[in-house]
Design an enzyme around this catalytic site. Sequence first.
Site, PDB file in Angstrom:
ATOM      1  N   HIS A  82      -4.262  -4.538   6.695  1.00 12.99           N
ATOM      2  CA  HIS A  82      -5.359  -3.608   5.765  1.00 12.99           C
ATOM      3  C   HIS A  82      -7.497  -4.123   6.785  1.00 12.99           C
ATOM      4  O   HIS A  82      -6.844  -5.118   6.499  1.00 12.99           O
ATOM      5  CB  HIS A  82      -5.689  -3.556   4.474  1.00 12.99           C
ATOM      6  CG  HIS A  82      -6.205  -2.143   3.952  1.00 12.99           C
ATOM      7  ND1 HIS A  82      -5.414  -1.344   3.872  1.00 12.99           N
ATOM      8  CD2 HIS A  82      -7.744  -1.935   3.969  1.00 12.99           C
ATOM      9  CE1 HIS A  82      -6.602  -0.674   3.244  1.00 12.99           C
ATOM     10  NE2 HIS A  82      -7.652  -0.731   3.392  1.00 12.99           N
ATOM     11  N   ASP A 161      -7.046   4.106  -7.299  1.00 11.09           N
ATOM     12  CA  ASP A 161      -8.037   3.681  -6.131  1.00 11.09           C
ATOM     13  C   ASP A 161      -8.410   5.360  -5.334  1.00 11.09           C
ATOM     14  O   ASP A 161      -9.645   4.857  -4.844  1.00 11.09           O
ATOM     15  CB  ASP A 161      -7.480   3.027  -5.265  1.00 11.09           C
ATOM     16  CG  ASP A 161      -7.572   2.462  -3.353  1.00 11.09           C
ATOM     17  OD1 ASP A 161      -8.983   1.679  -3.967  1.00 11.09           O
ATOM     18  OD2 ASP A 161      -7.451   3.077  -2.863  1.00 11.09           O
ATOM     19  N   ARG A 168     -17.186   5.672  -4.499  1.00 10.99           N
ATOM     20  CA  ARG A 168     -17.585   4.350  -3.890  1.00 10.99           C
ATOM     21  C   ARG A 168     -18.222   4.940  -2.732  1.00 10.99           C
ATOM     22  O   ARG A 168     -19.444   4.468  -2.001  1.00 10.99           O
ATOM     23  CB  ARG A 168     -16.805   2.822  -3.684  1.00 10.99           C
ATOM     24  CG  ARG A 168     -16.646   2.507  -5.263  1.00 10.99           C
ATOM     25  CD  ARG A 168     -15.678   1.563  -4.830  1.00 10.99           C
ATOM     26  NE  ARG A 168     -15.887   0.894  -4.214  1.00 10.99           N
ATOM     27  CZ  ARG A 168     -15.292  -0.130  -3.017  1.00 10.99           C
ATOM     28  NH1 ARG A 168     -13.623   0.633  -2.860  1.00 10.99           N
ATOM     29  NH2 ARG A 168     -15.279  -0.544  -1.992  1.00 10.99           N
ATOM     30  N   SER A 183      -9.876  -2.583  -3.863  1.00 12.86           N
ATOM     31  CA  SER A 183      -9.254  -1.537  -3.532  1.00 12.86           C
ATOM     32  C   SER A 183      -8.241  -1.775  -2.485  1.00 12.86           C
ATOM     33  O   SER A 183      -7.502  -1.482  -2.775  1.00 12.86           O
ATOM     34  CB  SER A 183     -10.095  -0.754  -2.995  1.00 12.86           C
ATOM     35  OG  SER A 183     -10.579   0.897  -2.214  1.00 12.86           O
ATOM     36  N   LYS A 187      -4.089  -0.769  -3.165  1.00 13.32           N
ATOM     37  CA  LYS A 187      -2.694   0.415  -1.765  1.00 13.32           C
ATOM     38  C   LYS A 187      -1.683  -0.960  -1.438  1.00 13.32           C
ATOM     39  O   LYS A 187      -0.458  -0.405  -1.623  1.00 13.32           O
ATOM     40  CB  LYS A 187      -3.426   0.169  -0.949  1.00 13.32           C
ATOM     41  CG  LYS A 187      -4.554   1.380  -1.401  1.00 13.32           C
ATOM     42  CD  LYS A 187      -5.066   2.067  -0.062  1.00 13.32           C
ATOM     43  CE  LYS A 187      -6.471   1.330   0.452  1.00 13.32           C
ATOM     44  NZ  LYS A 187      -7.772   1.235  -0.581  1.00 13.32           N
TER      45      LYS A 187
END
Length: 430
Positions: A82, A161, A168, A183, A187
Amino acid sequence: MIPSEIIKKKRDGEELSTEELKFFIEGYLKGKVADYQVSAWCMAVYFKGMSPREIRDLVEIIGRSGKLLDLSDFDLPKVDKHSTGGVGDKTSITLVPLMASCGFLFPKLAGRGLGYTGGTIDKIESIPGFRTNLCLEDLKLALRRSGAIIAAQTEELAPADKKIYALRDVTATVDSIPLIVSSILGKKLAVGADAWVFDVKVGKGAFMKEMDKARELATFLISISKDLGKRVCAFITDMDQPLGNNVGNTIEVEEAIDTLKGKGPADLTELVLSLGSELSTLANKPLSREELYEKIVKGEALQKLADIIEAQGGDPRVLENYNLMPHAPYSFVIEADKAGFIESVDAEKIGLAVLSLGGGRKRKGKEIDRGVGIRLFKKRGDKVEKGEAIAEILYRSESSLAEALQFLKSAYSIGERCSIEGKLIYEKVL
Ligand code: URA
């Protein structure tokens, strides 16, 4: 419990209990807490922060807000990656098929654009027919077919999320360490691979502008992931200038495909190989950068992307015919106003320019224009002549072009000599 009291408590800098956080987030999912209340709470978190315990709780609450993807019946090393958000960052679209072509299971749950940064889901949806909103059963089916998925949060997987992320995006509450950590890890927790690598961006186009903030973010990501029993590592990487040369949804997919054909920009290729090699080591099946690159040379990584596209309902012909993806009808070339060397290409301004063109959202849920974007012909350290083309804007309306130009004109800085030493990977955090 009363939502406004929870907002007030956070506004006043107090620590919220596990029960309060659960009540608030679960209440949001059930429609008992409103969008505007969660927006206010995000802003309170932005200013007042969260304790490590609150962040850890929020990761669990978000990760478990839906179901967990059970991967126990897959007999492959399971990896995930990520990024904390950047401009021109199409790393996942390149890395996922590459690793899957090496025999790793890669269940990638990604996000849409956040603020002025792009999102993998918005980009990959440029491929006609590509479905990112898959139910658990279809996710598993796609994973069986191709060994990887690139999918979004859904009502079933990390739904909290999905909802908070969209808020956001449009309320200037993205660049908050507790919100980013919860967040991302929410995930990751929902899909449950065993080895995770984080690409923590730092610089003008990153949410963390300073190195000490990027280190803090990396350290949170690593320590909570380890608590969750994962094998992890983070790279802190440059986001002063965009990654690669293309910024915009369709044209970033094109660049990811080019990279899988061995024709991609050097920085993206280097980052993908470095993250991939690290990830393979974390998953106890170490591969060198050269071994990974072999998969690109042999066309196996590109074939894997074709498999992923097919398994998710998309049209794999895009790999050879980029015209099947949406493109803006007009282009405008920017020329250098003097000769010299490019000292910087401000990634945030480039991101804001693409947002102005319609490539990102100014309001929640708004449709985006996947065909617009900016091609950068010159990057940091490049020599330019006066009048030489430095970038091209792909646009649909004159008003959006005018807005984008405002950002773009000041994004480039040209100096007399090549004095800036660019670095892509600053450090590794374990
Ligand atoms: N990526 C995410 O998934 N969430 C963030 O908050 C930032 C980047």
